[in-house]
Scaffold this motif. Structure first.
Motif, PDB file in Angstrom:
ATOM      1  N   TYR A   1       0.814  -1.218   0.000  1.00 59.60           N
ATOM      2  CA  TYR A   1       0.000   0.000   0.000  1.00 59.60           C
ATOM      3  C   TYR A   1       0.847   1.268   0.000  1.00 59.60           C
TER       4      TYR A   1
ATOM      5  N   HIS B   1     -14.815  -1.497  11.743  1.00 57.73           N
ATOM      6  CA  HIS B   1     -14.855  -2.777  11.037  1.00 57.73           C
ATOM      7  C   HIS B   1     -15.107  -3.830  12.109  1.00 57.73           C
ATOM      8  N   THR B   2     -16.377  -4.197  12.271  1.00 54.70           N
ATOM      9  CA  THR B   2     -16.776  -5.022  13.417  1.00 54.70           C
ATOM     10  C   THR B   2     -15.974  -6.326  13.492  1.00 54.70           C
TER      11      THR B   2
ATOM     12  N   GLU C   1     -12.441  -5.707  14.586  1.00 58.80           N
ATOM     13  CA  GLU C   1     -12.327  -5.276  15.988  1.00 58.80           C
ATOM     14  C   GLU C   1     -12.538  -6.451  16.947  1.00 58.80           C
TER      15      GLU C   1
ATOM     16  N   ALA D   1      -9.114   4.720   0.114  1.00 60.19           N
ATOM     17  CA  ALA D   1     -10.499   4.706   0.582  1.00 60.19           C
ATOM     18  C   ALA D   1     -10.504   4.890   2.090  1.00 60.19           C
ATOM     19  N   GLN D   2     -11.408   5.732   2.604  1.00 60.85           N
ATOM     20  CA  GLN D   2     -11.492   5.980   4.049  1.00 60.85           C
ATOM     21  C   GLN D   2     -12.505   5.010   4.664  1.00 60.85           C
ATOM     22  N   THR D   3     -12.110   4.330   5.770  1.00 63.32           N
ATOM     23  CA  THR D   3     -13.049   3.403   6.420  1.00 63.32           C
ATOM     24  C   THR D   3     -13.275   3.857   7.854  1.00 63.32           C
ATOM     25  N   ARG D   4     -14.469   3.572   8.368  1.00 57.22           N
ATOM     26  CA  ARG D   4     -14.804   3.927   9.756  1.00 57.22           C
ATOM     27  C   ARG D   4     -15.392   2.705  10.404  1.00 57.22           C
TER      28      ARG D   4
END
Ligand code: CUA
Length: 329
Positions: free
Chosen positions: A67, A82-83, A86, A77-80
């Motif tokens: 990356y 990630h169940t 986590e 890409a922006q991520t918020r």
């Protein structure tokens, strides 16, 4: 020399400082059941840490390469949140802790267990700055040099009259604090004949670093001979040693030291079989007429903070007392 090269060299020196072939206080060469138990847990933790370091290192390198920023690339890409991720990184460390906790707790309970009826009981008292060892069932007292028989459980009862010390003989087991007013216990069974170095492991004053000891593990018959020698009355000294005995008997020495049949002081080490010990002043010096003479002349000069004061003996008097003490074996 360029500065970064010097830094690298000093780091290397620091790293290599931890390696030694002659390491009498190593924790990775276990010589008792207690020390083996600790080494077992240490092994599990080391392997777990090594595997985790390897996995994390490889993942990090792969991510850095895969990356990395390329000319003209769009913003990532922006991520918020990630169940799944986590939950995974909560469960994984919990599993690692479980793998470490189960054997650790087992070993804690095993090494705290009460000694069996065959154990040899020895009272260990930590003093500023020396160790007193009493064998209540054998009627033997010694200092700084603990003798134990091979293969028999040893039950140490630890306490002390002044400050907190900590009994630690790395090859025979873990540390255990020696706390005034509290009886702690340490049980181990030595499995190899030899001489093992130990050290007070709790800062206890100016000569903390000079509070060493030796544990001599010997075959049961050799131990029996040692006990018999400790109980025997030393032969009446002759010549210089006889002069030394007379000086000892009329000096302040008698107020602090016991020599069976001669004096009954209890502040300093029992000297009844002083000449049989290999070292002087809690492992600080080899036990010879020369070192004992120098010690008698001025103890605090050799061991800072020594509670034994200079006795203002002349050279000849100190040598005579040293000859007497060395004859006690
Ligand atoms: Cu006793 Cu440190």
């Amino acid at each position: 020399m360029p500065r970064c090269r010097m830094t690298r060299l000093s780091l290397l020196a620091l790293g290599l400082g931890g390696c030694a072939w002659d390491a009498p206080m190593t924790t990775v060469v276990a010589r008792s059941d207690f020390a083996r138990d600790i080494l077992h847990v240490y092994g599990i933790i080391t392997w777990a840490a090594a595997i985790i370091a390897l996995v994390v290192g490889i993942a990090l390198l792969w991510i850095l390469a895969r990356y990395r920023d390329r000319p003209g690339a769009p913003p990532p890409a922006q991520t918020r949140g990630h169940t799944a991720l986590e939950i995974a990184w909560t469960i994984a460390p919990a599993l690692v802790l479980l793998v470490i906790a189960v054997p650790t707790i087992q070993v804690i309970f095993r090494t705290q267990a009460a000694p069996g009826p065959t154990a040899l009981e020895i009272s260990v008292r930590g003093h500023q700055w020396w160790w007193e060892f009493r064998y209540p069932t054998l009627d033997v007292v010694t200092a700084n040099e603990l003798h134990v028989p091979l293969g028999r459980p040893i039950a140490l009862k630890l306490d002390g009259p002044d400050v907190i010390h900590s009994f630690w003989v790395p090859q025979l087991g873990g540390k255990r604090d020696v706390v005034p007013g509290r009886m702690n216990q340490l049980t181990f069974t030595a499995d190899s004949v030899g001489e093992y170095r130990g050290q007070c492991a709790e800062f206890c004053g100016v000569s903390h670093a000079n509070m060493g000891m030796r544990v001599v593990v010997e075959a049961p018959d050799a131990f029996e001979r040692w006990v018999a020698a400790q109980k025997a009355t030393p032969a009446e000294p002759t010549g210089l040693a006889a002069e030394g005995k007379a000086i000892f008997a009329r000096s302040a020495c008698v107020g602090c030291h016991t020599i069976r049949g001669v004096s009954t002081g209890a502040l300093g080490p029992d000297l009844t079989t002083f000449g049989s010990r290999r070292t002087l002043a809690a492992g600080l010096l080899p036990n010879t007429v020369d070192t004992v003479t120098a010690w008698l002349k001025d103890p605090p000069a050799l061991k800072p903070g020594s509670k034994m004061p200079s006795l203002a003996l002349t050279d000849a008097q100190a040598r005579a007392v040293a000859a007497y003490l060395m004859s006690l074996k």
